[in-house]
Write a protein that holds these residues in place. Sequence first.
Motif, PDB file in Angstrom:
ATOM      1  N   SER A  94      -7.034   2.149   1.596  1.00 20.32           N
ATOM      2  CA  SER A  94      -6.080   2.132   2.702  1.00 20.32           C
ATOM      3  C   SER A  94      -5.637   0.700   2.971  1.00 20.32           C
ATOM      4  O   SER A  94      -6.297  -0.261   2.579  1.00 20.32           O
ATOM      5  CB  SER A  94      -6.720   2.713   3.971  1.00 20.32           C
ATOM      6  N   ALA A  95      -4.508   0.555   3.672  1.00 21.98           N
ATOM      7  CA  ALA A  95      -3.973  -0.780   3.955  1.00 21.98           C
ATOM      8  C   ALA A  95      -4.929  -1.598   4.814  1.00 21.98           C
ATOM      9  O   ALA A  95      -5.169  -2.782   4.562  1.00 21.98           O
ATOM     10  CB  ALA A  95      -2.614  -0.651   4.648  1.00 21.98           C
ATOM     11  N   PHE A 105      -4.451  -1.028  -4.331  1.00 22.38           N
ATOM     12  CA  PHE A 105      -3.933  -0.340  -3.151  1.00 22.38           C
ATOM     13  C   PHE A 105      -3.548   1.109  -3.429  1.00 22.38           C
ATOM     14  O   PHE A 105      -3.201   1.845  -2.509  1.00 22.38           O
ATOM     15  CB  PHE A 105      -2.746  -1.101  -2.564  1.00 22.38           C
ATOM     16  N   LEU A 165      -4.884   7.783   2.695  1.00 21.51           N
ATOM     17  CA  LEU A 165      -3.956   6.737   2.296  1.00 21.51           C
ATOM     18  C   LEU A 165      -2.612   7.037   2.932  1.00 21.51           C
ATOM     19  O   LEU A 165      -2.317   8.170   3.313  1.00 21.51           O
ATOM     20  CB  LEU A 165      -3.816   6.697   0.771  1.00 21.51           C
ATOM     21  N   GLY A 171      -8.052  -2.564   2.924  1.00 22.48           N
ATOM     22  CA  GLY A 171      -7.708  -3.642   2.013  1.00 22.48           C
ATOM     23  C   GLY A 171      -7.595  -4.974   2.725  1.00 22.48           C
ATOM     24  O   GLY A 171      -8.051  -6.005   2.232  1.00 22.48           O
ATOM     25  N   GLN A 186       2.056   3.936  -4.084  1.00 24.09           N
ATOM     26  CA  GLN A 186       1.526   5.293  -4.179  1.00 24.09           C
ATOM     27  C   GLN A 186       2.277   6.128  -5.215  1.00 24.09           C
ATOM     28  O   GLN A 186       1.688   7.006  -5.851  1.00 24.09           O
ATOM     29  CB  GLN A 186       1.561   5.990  -2.809  1.00 24.09           C
ATOM     30  N   ASN A 242       0.826  -1.203   0.000  1.00 24.11           N
ATOM     31  CA  ASN A 242       0.000   0.000   0.000  1.00 24.11           C
ATOM     32  C   ASN A 242       0.867   1.263   0.000  1.00 24.11           C
ATOM     33  O   ASN A 242       0.562   2.242  -0.688  1.00 24.11           O
ATOM     34  CB  ASN A 242      -0.922  -0.007   1.218  1.00 24.11           C
TER      35      ASN A 242
END
Length: 297
Positions: free
Chosen positions: A235-236, A231, A293, A239, A168, A164
């Motif tokens: 968000s982690a 991702f 995020l 997810g 980005q 994640n």
Amino acid sequence: MKQHIGVLMLMVTAVVWGSGFVVTDIGLDYLNAYQLMAGRFILAAILLIILFGYKFKKITKRVIWKGAILGAILYTGFVLQTVGLEYTTPSKNAFLTAVNVLVVPLIAYAVYKRKVDRFEVIGAVTALIGIALLSLQSSFTMNIGDILTLLCAVAFAFDIFYTNKFVQNEDAILLTIIQFISAAVISALFVLVRGDIPTSIESIGTGGLFSIVYLAVFSTIVAYLFQNIAFKYTSATQGAIILSMESFFGMVFSVVFLHEVLTGRMVIGAALILAAIIFSEVKPTFGKRQPKLLKPD
């Protein structure tokens, strides 16, 4: 719109991974855990290079080291899970692996001091309870398989968290290619050191070949490409909660293909997992602010 696409891609990943429990169980009848992992990652890496080799034009040292880290974490998680499955029951294996749902926000807090969203915690705990009802069949006693599976859950939590974070500001597909090349190299080295190289195609067996191809194409390439791309928009922790649906789909495939009896407790567990996902998705409507995020490095 992109967030909804990300959620859908993670759901597809959960479906594929749910089927992977059945296929892995078949594969272990023909190969040991190290051979199965090596075949899976080597084939996946080769296919990814064939399909997306043109992306190497954009490769950077930053992508290489990030992909190598993710590959090492990924291989560690899968080997611990698969070896653990040889010593514990599939139900315990699935439940203990799902602990990563709770570990992800703890990693975010411990490593980056990211505030733990109360909705994330409630959703994660709810999902974990659901997975326990869905998967845990026997008495909860610890053995070596349970310990290995717990360690696998921690590894998968780190994989979710850092995937994640890394995607980005990187090309998700290129990052995935390097990730699997790294995992393939590590898995090949383990097989060589152990002296487990199959002597012929016949020694692998039809079931072993089927398992390797399915796990490489669907559970590895398709699932991880979808996860890594998704991702970028989720968000982690969100997810991780969605991916916990793999236990639900694992149950469905077990009922359909292995004729497992569906119990009331399993239905309640599945309902709790669905509730956790819905709760995680609607929280912006009644939360004070939408969770951000992870910041790119």
